[in-house]
Design a protein around this motif. Structure first.
Motif, PDB file in Angstrom:
ATOM      1  N   TYR A   1      38.121  56.293 147.803  1.00 54.34           N
ATOM      2  CA  TYR A   1      38.817  56.882 148.954  1.00 54.34           C
ATOM      3  C   TYR A   1      39.945  57.778 148.440  1.00 54.34           C
ATOM      4  CZ  TYR A   1      36.465  53.063 151.398  1.00 54.34           C
ATOM      5  OH  TYR A   1      35.514  52.201 151.890  1.00 54.34           O
ATOM      6  N   ALA A   2      40.112  58.917 149.078  1.00 54.72           N
ATOM      7  CA  ALA A   2      41.195  59.831 148.714  1.00 54.72           C
ATOM      8  C   ALA A   2      41.833  60.369 149.980  1.00 54.72           C
ATOM      9  CB  ALA A   2      40.675  60.980 147.849  1.00 54.72           C
ATOM     10  N   VAL A   3      43.102  60.694 149.891  1.00 51.80           N
ATOM     11  CA  VAL A   3      43.820  61.296 151.012  1.00 51.80           C
ATOM     12  C   VAL A   3      44.437  62.601 150.546  1.00 51.80           C
ATOM     13  CG1 VAL A   3      45.722  61.063 152.656  1.00 51.80           C
ATOM     14  CG2 VAL A   3      44.313  59.072 152.082  1.00 51.80           C
ATOM     15  N   ILE A   4      44.203  63.663 151.290  1.00 54.85           N
ATOM     16  CA  ILE A   4      44.790  64.960 150.989  1.00 54.85           C
ATOM     17  C   ILE A   4      45.529  65.475 152.216  1.00 54.85           C
ATOM     18  CG2 ILE A   4      43.088  65.599 149.247  1.00 54.85           C
ATOM     19  CD1 ILE A   4      41.705  67.324 151.370  1.00 54.85           C
ATOM     20  N   ALA A   5      46.500  66.325 151.990  1.00 51.15           N
ATOM     21  CA  ALA A   5      47.220  67.002 153.071  1.00 51.15           C
ATOM     22  C   ALA A   5      46.926  68.490 152.972  1.00 51.15           C
ATOM     23  CB  ALA A   5      48.720  66.755 152.957  1.00 51.15           C
ATOM     24  N   ILE A   6      46.551  69.097 154.091  1.00 49.18           N
ATOM     25  CA  ILE A   6      46.256  70.532 154.146  1.00 49.18           C
ATOM     26  C   ILE A   6      47.195  71.171 155.162  1.00 49.18           C
ATOM     27  CG2 ILE A   6      44.501  72.302 154.569  1.00 49.18           C
ATOM     28  CD1 ILE A   6      42.378  70.187 154.008  1.00 49.18           C
ATOM     29  N   GLU A   7      47.846  72.239 154.763  1.00 48.14           N
ATOM     30  CA  GLU A   7      48.742  72.954 155.664  1.00 48.14           C
ATOM     31  C   GLU A   7      48.669  74.446 155.368  1.00 48.14           C
ATOM     32  OE1 GLU A   7      52.883  71.926 154.656  1.00 48.14           O
ATOM     33  OE2 GLU A   7      52.016  71.061 152.832  1.00 48.14           O
ATOM     34  N   THR A   8      49.172  75.245 156.278  1.00 45.55           N
ATOM     35  CA  THR A   8      49.167  76.685 156.059  1.00 45.55           C
ATOM     36  C   THR A   8      50.251  77.064 155.066  1.00 45.55           C
ATOM     37  OG1 THR A   8      50.635  77.044 157.945  1.00 45.55           O
ATOM     38  CG2 THR A   8      48.269  77.171 158.367  1.00 45.55           C
ATOM     39  N   ALA A   9      50.005  78.086 154.286  1.00 45.82           N
ATOM     40  CA  ALA A   9      50.963  78.520 153.278  1.00 45.82           C
ATOM     41  C   ALA A   9      52.216  79.105 153.907  1.00 45.82           C
ATOM     42  CB  ALA A   9      50.318  79.554 152.353  1.00 45.82           C
ATOM     43  N   ASP A  10      52.075  79.667 155.130  1.00 51.91           N
ATOM     44  CA  ASP A  10      53.231  80.277 155.778  1.00 51.91           C
ATOM     45  C   ASP A  10      53.970  79.321 156.707  1.00 51.91           C
ATOM     46  OD1 ASP A  10      51.510  80.065 157.921  1.00 51.91           O
ATOM     47  OD2 ASP A  10      51.326  82.222 158.283  1.00 51.91           O
ATOM     48  N   GLY A  11      53.538  78.062 156.758  1.00 53.88           N
ATOM     49  CA  GLY A  11      54.224  77.067 157.568  1.00 53.88           C
ATOM     50  C   GLY A  11      53.780  76.991 159.007  1.00 53.88           C
ATOM     51  N   ALA A  12      52.834  77.843 159.435  1.00 56.67           N
ATOM     52  CA  ALA A  12      52.338  77.786 160.805  1.00 56.67           C
ATOM     53  C   ALA A  12      51.581  76.477 161.006  1.00 56.67           C
ATOM     54  CB  ALA A  12      51.418  78.971 161.094  1.00 56.67           C
ATOM     55  N   PRO A  13      51.800  75.772 162.121  1.00 54.49           N
ATOM     56  CA  PRO A  13      51.158  74.471 162.305  1.00 54.49           C
ATOM     57  C   PRO A  13      49.655  74.584 162.521  1.00 54.49           C
ATOM     58  CG  PRO A  13      52.302  75.126 164.302  1.00 54.49           C
ATOM     59  CD  PRO A  13      52.681  76.126 163.252  1.00 54.49           C
ATOM     60  N   LEU A  14      48.916  73.657 161.953  1.00 52.21           N
ATOM     61  CA  LEU A  14      47.492  73.561 162.221  1.00 52.21           C
ATOM     62  C   LEU A  14      47.285  72.811 163.533  1.00 52.21           C
ATOM     63  CD1 LEU A  14      46.155  72.697 158.657  1.00 52.21           C
ATOM     64  CD2 LEU A  14      45.868  74.846 159.887  1.00 52.21           C
ATOM     65  N   PRO A  15      46.201  73.091 164.268  1.00 52.53           N
ATOM     66  CA  PRO A  15      45.969  72.428 165.554  1.00 52.53           C
ATOM     67  C   PRO A  15      45.695  70.946 165.392  1.00 52.53           C
ATOM     68  CG  PRO A  15      44.052  73.715 164.922  1.00 52.53           C
ATOM     69  CD  PRO A  15      45.138  74.068 163.955  1.00 52.53           C
ATOM     70  N   ASP A  16      46.078  70.178 166.414  1.00 51.80           N
ATOM     71  CA  ASP A  16      45.778  68.758 166.436  1.00 51.80           C
ATOM     72  C   ASP A  16      44.273  68.554 166.573  1.00 51.80           C
ATOM     73  OD1 ASP A  16      47.262  65.967 166.899  1.00 51.80           O
ATOM     74  OD2 ASP A  16      45.486  66.032 168.183  1.00 51.80           O
TER      75      ASP A  16
ATOM     76  N   THR B   1      45.901  64.723 162.282  1.00 50.16           N
ATOM     77  CA  THR B   1      46.921  65.766 162.192  1.00 50.16           C
ATOM     78  C   THR B   1      48.252  65.252 162.725  1.00 50.16           C
ATOM     79  OG1 THR B   1      46.166  66.647 164.317  1.00 50.16           O
ATOM     80  CG2 THR B   1      45.342  67.723 162.340  1.00 50.16           C
ATOM     81  N   GLU B   2      49.302  65.667 162.061  1.00 49.07           N
ATOM     82  CA  GLU B   2      50.650  65.330 162.521  1.00 49.07           C
ATOM     83  C   GLU B   2      51.621  66.381 162.024  1.00 49.07           C
ATOM     84  OE1 GLU B   2      53.852  61.695 162.201  1.00 49.07           O
ATOM     85  OE2 GLU B   2      51.732  61.252 162.467  1.00 49.07           O
ATOM     86  N   ASP B   3      52.499  66.818 162.915  1.00 46.34           N
ATOM     87  CA  ASP B   3      53.509  67.826 162.590  1.00 46.34           C
ATOM     88  C   ASP B   3      52.882  69.079 161.991  1.00 46.34           C
ATOM     89  OD1 ASP B   3      55.405  66.080 163.512  1.00 46.34           O
ATOM     90  OD2 ASP B   3      55.922  65.308 161.526  1.00 46.34           O
ATOM     91  N   GLY B   4      51.704  69.457 162.489  1.00 50.30           N
ATOM     92  CA  GLY B   4      51.062  70.681 162.035  1.00 50.30           C
ATOM     93  C   GLY B   4      50.364  70.581 160.695  1.00 50.30           C
ATOM     94  N   ILE B   5      50.304  69.367 160.113  1.00 50.46           N
ATOM     95  CA  ILE B   5      49.631  69.146 158.837  1.00 50.46           C
ATOM     96  C   ILE B   5      48.355  68.354 159.084  1.00 50.46           C
ATOM     97  CG2 ILE B   5      49.799  68.070 156.555  1.00 50.46           C
ATOM     98  CD1 ILE B   5      52.814  68.465 156.716  1.00 50.46           C
ATOM     99  N   LEU B   6      47.268  68.773 158.478  1.00 49.24           N
ATOM    100  CA  LEU B   6      46.000  68.059 158.596  1.00 49.24           C
ATOM    101  C   LEU B   6      45.867  67.111 157.408  1.00 49.24           C
ATOM    102  CD1 LEU B   6      42.540  69.393 159.622  1.00 49.24           C
ATOM    103  CD2 LEU B   6      42.749  68.040 157.539  1.00 49.24           C
TER     104      LEU B   6
END
Length: 413
Positions: free
Chosen positions: A135-150, A188-193
């Motif tokens: 099992y692995a956990v990764i966090a994906i977010e936009t490079a410019d800080g724009a939130p990803l959708p829930d 997703t939470e706080d714009g991070i997937l």
């Protein structure tokens, strides 16, 4: 947290060297094994260890990752898996890795753990319990800080990421999550997937180089990575312009089991040969799409789609001649018949009416697959036409993977 302290931490923990920061910065079995998360509690790692880490002069990037993101345990708990959450909280979890930023996204590997019966949701493969998993956990977010959708928002269906462990010495295009009984859950939470992914235990390959790749798209992107057949090394394609993060996995060398690994790969080889055969179906010269009663337009759509076989695959595109992905292919085919479909297999799955089984399917129906998210046009006689990475627009057997749903898009005559 006090705003001034918050700002100070961000300032202190942000790398000063922008070039290095850029260097450290777009299946699977049925996702039905896990439930969609509608309610999530906020869980942050306490800032106390962070301050202690600062005092010990630990890497600012690693410290920042620990402060900014949910812990692997919190992600597992948000995914409704308390047993796995407890496992991540215990010993034996690989530490977080510095973030990597390529293309439009930043990815951080937050943790990795392997073992038997670590989850509340045991995995079954061909009817047999697969208890030993990684099992692995990764966090994906936009490079410019724009939130990803829930995950509950419409825009989530348009996101496609492929994340998978890879094994040095084995062609990653053939040996990845898709062949290793992979599965995943997104939160997703706080714009991070946050993606919680799992597959068969890779610790038996601890005497190999082990990696975790994250790219944009539903399948492994061959163009994003380089595989050296001589050395078995896997590396990023530095000329690739999209997301192609690649993490080295930390695994206890004593966990290596060469005999078990060889037997496991031998089993996958047989499956890969069968999969290749099913994907590369050959039409008889006499084959024709049959227009069943009341399904004239569906048959016409299927016949129209068939004429584009041999044309290239291109993720995110929808040209039937210059390049398209699977949902772009079905969208463009049906656009020719005045039917508008979104460029998303997840969204297309909401269109039309449901067909109960392949036995009830008619030419022109759309077949959806979840390993990974994929869509194809049914031709009849157990065959489909679809856009596949590395293969382009091709004809395959409909059961090359488990069919998740069938939708009839055209109105019946």
């Amino acid at each position: 947290m006090n705003e001034k302290l918050d700002a100070a931490l961000r300032h202190a923990l942000t790398p000063r060297d922008k070039a290095d920061f850029q260097l450290n910065r777009k299946i699977l079995n049925s996702a039905a094994e896990r439930r969609t998360i509608n309610e999530k509690q906020k869980r942050r790692i306490s800032p106390v260890p962070i301050l202690a880490s600062l005092a010990l002069c630990i890497s600012s990037v690693t410290v920042y990752a620990a402060w900014q993101y949910l812990s692997p345990s919190a992600v597992a708990e948000d995914a409704g898996d308390r047993t796995l959450a407890e496992a991540f909280s215990g010993s034996g979890t690989a530490p977080a890795a510095p973030p990597q930023c390529f293309g439009e996204y930043q990815v951080t590997l937050l943790g990795l753990i392997s073992g038997e019966m670590l989850s509340d949701y045991p995995h079954y493969h061909n009817g047999n319990l697969a208890a030993d998993r990684t099992y692995a956990v990764i966090a994906i977010e936009t490079a410019d800080g724009a939130p990803l959708p829930d995950t509950s928002q419409e825009g989530y269906g348009e996101l496609e990421f492929f994340a998978s462990p890879l094994i040095g010495g084995y062609n990653p295009a053939l040996y990845n999550m898709a062949s290793m009984s992979g599965n995943y859950t997104d939160v997703t939470e706080d714009g991070i997937l946050y993606r919680l992914l799992e597959c068969d235990n890779v610790e038996i390959f601890a005497d190999h180089d082990l990696y975790l790749c994250v790219s944009q798209g539903a399948f492994y992107q061959k163009e994003a990575y380089c595989y050296d057949e001589t050395t078995g090394k896997i590396s990023r394609n530095e000329e690739y312009r999209g997301l192609n993060a690649l993490f080295d996995l930390t695994v206890d060398p004593s966990k290596a089991d060469p005999e078990k690994a060889a037997a496991y790969m031998a089993g996958l080889g047989a499956a890969s040969d069968l999969l290749t055969e099913k994907l590369n179906a050959v039409l008889e010269d006499s084959f024709e799409v049959k227009a069943e009663e009341g399904n004239r337009e569906g048959a016409e759509a299927a016949a129209y789609a068939l004429q584009f076989t041999g044309n290239p695959y291109a993720w995110g595109e929808e040209s039937l001649t210059e390049g398209t992905d699977s949902s772009g292919f079905t969208k463009s085919v049906y656009a020719n018949f005045g039917i508008s479909l979104p460029h998303s297999s997840a969204e297309q799955r909401k269109a039309g009416t449901k067909v109960e089984s392949l036995a009830d399917a008619q030419p022109g129906d759309l077949l959806f697959y979840e390993t990974p998210s994929h869509v194809a046009v049914y031709l009849g006689d157990g065959l489909i036409v679809h856009a596949m990475p590395e293969m382009g627009i091709c004809v395959s057997e409909a059961d090359f993977d488990r069919i998740a749903e069938i939708r009839r898009i055209t109105a019946q005559d």
